[in-house]
Design a protein around this motif. Structure first.
Motif, PDB file in Angstrom:
ATOM      1  N   ARG A 247       0.828  -1.213   0.000  1.00  0.00           N
ATOM      2  CA  ARG A 247       0.000   0.000   0.000  1.00  0.00           C
ATOM      3  C   ARG A 247       0.859   1.258   0.000  1.00  0.00           C
ATOM      4  O   ARG A 247       0.624   2.189  -0.767  1.00  0.00           O
ATOM      5  CB  ARG A 247      -0.928   0.031   1.215  1.00  0.00           C
ATOM      6  CG  ARG A 247      -2.125  -0.862   1.108  1.00  0.00           C
ATOM      7  CD  ARG A 247      -3.188  -0.623   2.177  1.00  0.00           C
ATOM      8  NE  ARG A 247      -2.922   0.387   3.161  1.00  0.00           N
ATOM      9  CZ  ARG A 247      -2.688   0.139   4.461  1.00  0.00           C
ATOM     10  NH1 ARG A 247      -2.698  -1.099   4.916  1.00  0.00           N
ATOM     11  NH2 ARG A 247      -2.471   1.126   5.296  1.00  0.00           N
TER      12      ARG A 247
ATOM     13  N   GLY B 202       1.128   3.643  -3.226  1.00  0.00           N
ATOM     14  CA  GLY B 202       0.529   4.932  -2.878  1.00  0.00           C
ATOM     15  C   GLY B 202       1.512   6.076  -3.041  1.00  0.00           C
ATOM     16  O   GLY B 202       1.214   7.078  -3.687  1.00  0.00           O
TER      17      GLY B 202
ATOM     18  N   ILE C 161      -5.493   4.721  -0.325  1.00  0.00           N
ATOM     19  CA  ILE C 161      -4.777   3.444  -0.215  1.00  0.00           C
ATOM     20  C   ILE C 161      -3.727   3.527   0.890  1.00  0.00           C
ATOM     21  O   ILE C 161      -3.567   2.602   1.684  1.00  0.00           O
ATOM     22  CB  ILE C 161      -4.138   3.062  -1.570  1.00  0.00           C
ATOM     23  CG1 ILE C 161      -5.230   2.607  -2.542  1.00  0.00           C
ATOM     24  CG2 ILE C 161      -3.086   1.973  -1.395  1.00  0.00           C
ATOM     25  CD1 ILE C 161      -4.761   2.425  -3.972  1.00  0.00           C
TER      26      ILE C 161
ATOM     27  N   GLY D 136      -5.308   3.241   4.155  1.00  0.00           N
ATOM     28  CA  GLY D 136      -6.035   1.986   4.310  1.00  0.00           C
ATOM     29  C   GLY D 136      -7.516   2.165   4.580  1.00  0.00           C
ATOM     30  O   GLY D 136      -8.097   1.468   5.398  1.00  0.00           O
TER      31      GLY D 136
ATOM     32  N   THR E 118      -9.806   0.345   0.894  1.00  0.00           N
ATOM     33  CA  THR E 118      -8.668   0.053   0.019  1.00  0.00           C
ATOM     34  C   THR E 118      -9.094  -0.588  -1.290  1.00  0.00           C
ATOM     35  O   THR E 118      -8.554  -0.260  -2.348  1.00  0.00           O
ATOM     36  CB  THR E 118      -7.664  -0.860   0.751  1.00  0.00           C
ATOM     37  OG1 THR E 118      -7.249  -0.202   1.947  1.00  0.00           O
ATOM     38  CG2 THR E 118      -6.461  -1.178  -0.101  1.00  0.00           C
TER      39      THR E 118
ATOM     40  N   ALA F 200      -8.287   0.969  -4.818  1.00  0.00           N
ATOM     41  CA  ALA F 200      -7.422   0.189  -5.705  1.00  0.00           C
ATOM     42  C   ALA F 200      -8.077  -0.011  -7.069  1.00  0.00           C
ATOM     43  O   ALA F 200      -7.398   0.014  -8.104  1.00  0.00           O
ATOM     44  CB  ALA F 200      -7.084  -1.155  -5.065  1.00  0.00           C
TER      45      ALA F 200
ATOM     46  N   SER G 115      -2.089  -2.490  -7.749  1.00  0.00           N
ATOM     47  CA  SER G 115      -3.431  -2.063  -7.342  1.00  0.00           C
ATOM     48  C   SER G 115      -4.437  -3.187  -7.538  1.00  0.00           C
ATOM     49  O   SER G 115      -5.360  -3.349  -6.727  1.00  0.00           O
ATOM     50  CB  SER G 115      -3.856  -0.801  -8.097  1.00  0.00           C
ATOM     51  OG  SER G 115      -3.914  -1.030  -9.483  1.00  0.00           O
TER      52      SER G 115
ATOM     53  N   LEU H 167      -4.189  -5.396  -4.559  1.00  0.00           N
ATOM     54  CA  LEU H 167      -4.881  -4.803  -3.406  1.00  0.00           C
ATOM     55  C   LEU H 167      -6.394  -4.870  -3.550  1.00  0.00           C
ATOM     56  O   LEU H 167      -7.106  -4.993  -2.557  1.00  0.00           O
ATOM     57  CB  LEU H 167      -4.438  -3.353  -3.206  1.00  0.00           C
ATOM     58  CG  LEU H 167      -3.057  -3.177  -2.602  1.00  0.00           C
ATOM     59  CD1 LEU H 167      -2.650  -1.710  -2.609  1.00  0.00           C
ATOM     60  CD2 LEU H 167      -3.002  -3.744  -1.194  1.00  0.00           C
TER      61      LEU H 167
ATOM     62  N   GLY I 140      -6.715  -4.119   2.182  1.00  0.00           N
ATOM     63  CA  GLY I 140      -5.566  -3.426   2.750  1.00  0.00           C
ATOM     64  C   GLY I 140      -4.896  -4.106   3.929  1.00  0.00           C
ATOM     65  O   GLY I 140      -3.848  -3.681   4.377  1.00  0.00           O
TER      66      GLY I 140
ATOM     67  N   ALA J 163      -4.439  -0.915   8.943  1.00  0.00           N
ATOM     68  CA  ALA J 163      -5.144   0.065   8.125  1.00  0.00           C
ATOM     69  C   ALA J 163      -6.133   0.824   8.991  1.00  0.00           C
ATOM     70  O   ALA J 163      -6.528   0.350  10.057  1.00  0.00           O
ATOM     71  CB  ALA J 163      -5.870  -0.649   6.985  1.00  0.00           C
TER      72      ALA J 163
END
Length: 133
Positions: free
Chosen positions: A13, A17, A63, A66, A69, A73, A113, A116, A121, A125
């Motif tokens: 993440r 991110g 992301i 969290g 997520t 994503a 992504s 995820l 996440g 998170a």
């Protein structure tokens, strides 16, 4: 050594991110005129350029912390697909100057992504009890 999926998801993440944020933040200061003109040139409305801010600033921030997520994503992955189709489609089956796939960076963003989206996440998170976390 014990495996720690939540720590691995946190690292993923933070990585995608931060990397996408570094890609998107300059668009805040430089503006979206280049993207707008490219869209208009392809017959699309220029206002779609503002979606870049959602995909390259908002989604990566969400992301990172969290929160929802999986939704963020999905937005992030869609942003990557649009970038590939609009900007990089001619390079889709090309090799890079120094070897490797020409689109390996955006490929890493996209597939990271996508991972995820399917995993969520993790427990490290802000939000972790919703089906979209």
């Amino acid at each position: 050594m014990r495996k720690n999926n939540d720590l691995g998801l946190l690292i993923l993440r933070v990585t995608i991110g931060v990397l996408m944020l570094l890609h998107g933040i300059p668009k805040l200061s430089a503006g979206l005129d280049f993207i707008k003109s490219m869209l208009v040139e392809k017959g699309l409305p220029g206002f779609i350029a503002y979606g870049v801010l959602i995909g390259e600033i908002l989604a990566p921030l969400v992301i990172l912390i969290g929160f929802r997520t999986r939704i963020a994503a999905a937005v992030y992955a869609f942003n990557c697909l649009v970038a590939i189709l609009l900007v990089h489609s001619s390079e889709l089956f090309s090799m890079g100057e120094h070897g490797g796939w020409a689109l390996e960076l955006i490929g890493l963003y996209f597939f990271g992504s996508l991972a995820l989206f399917f995993t969520g996440g993790g427990n490290i998170a802000i939000s972790k009890n919703n089906k979209w976390d």
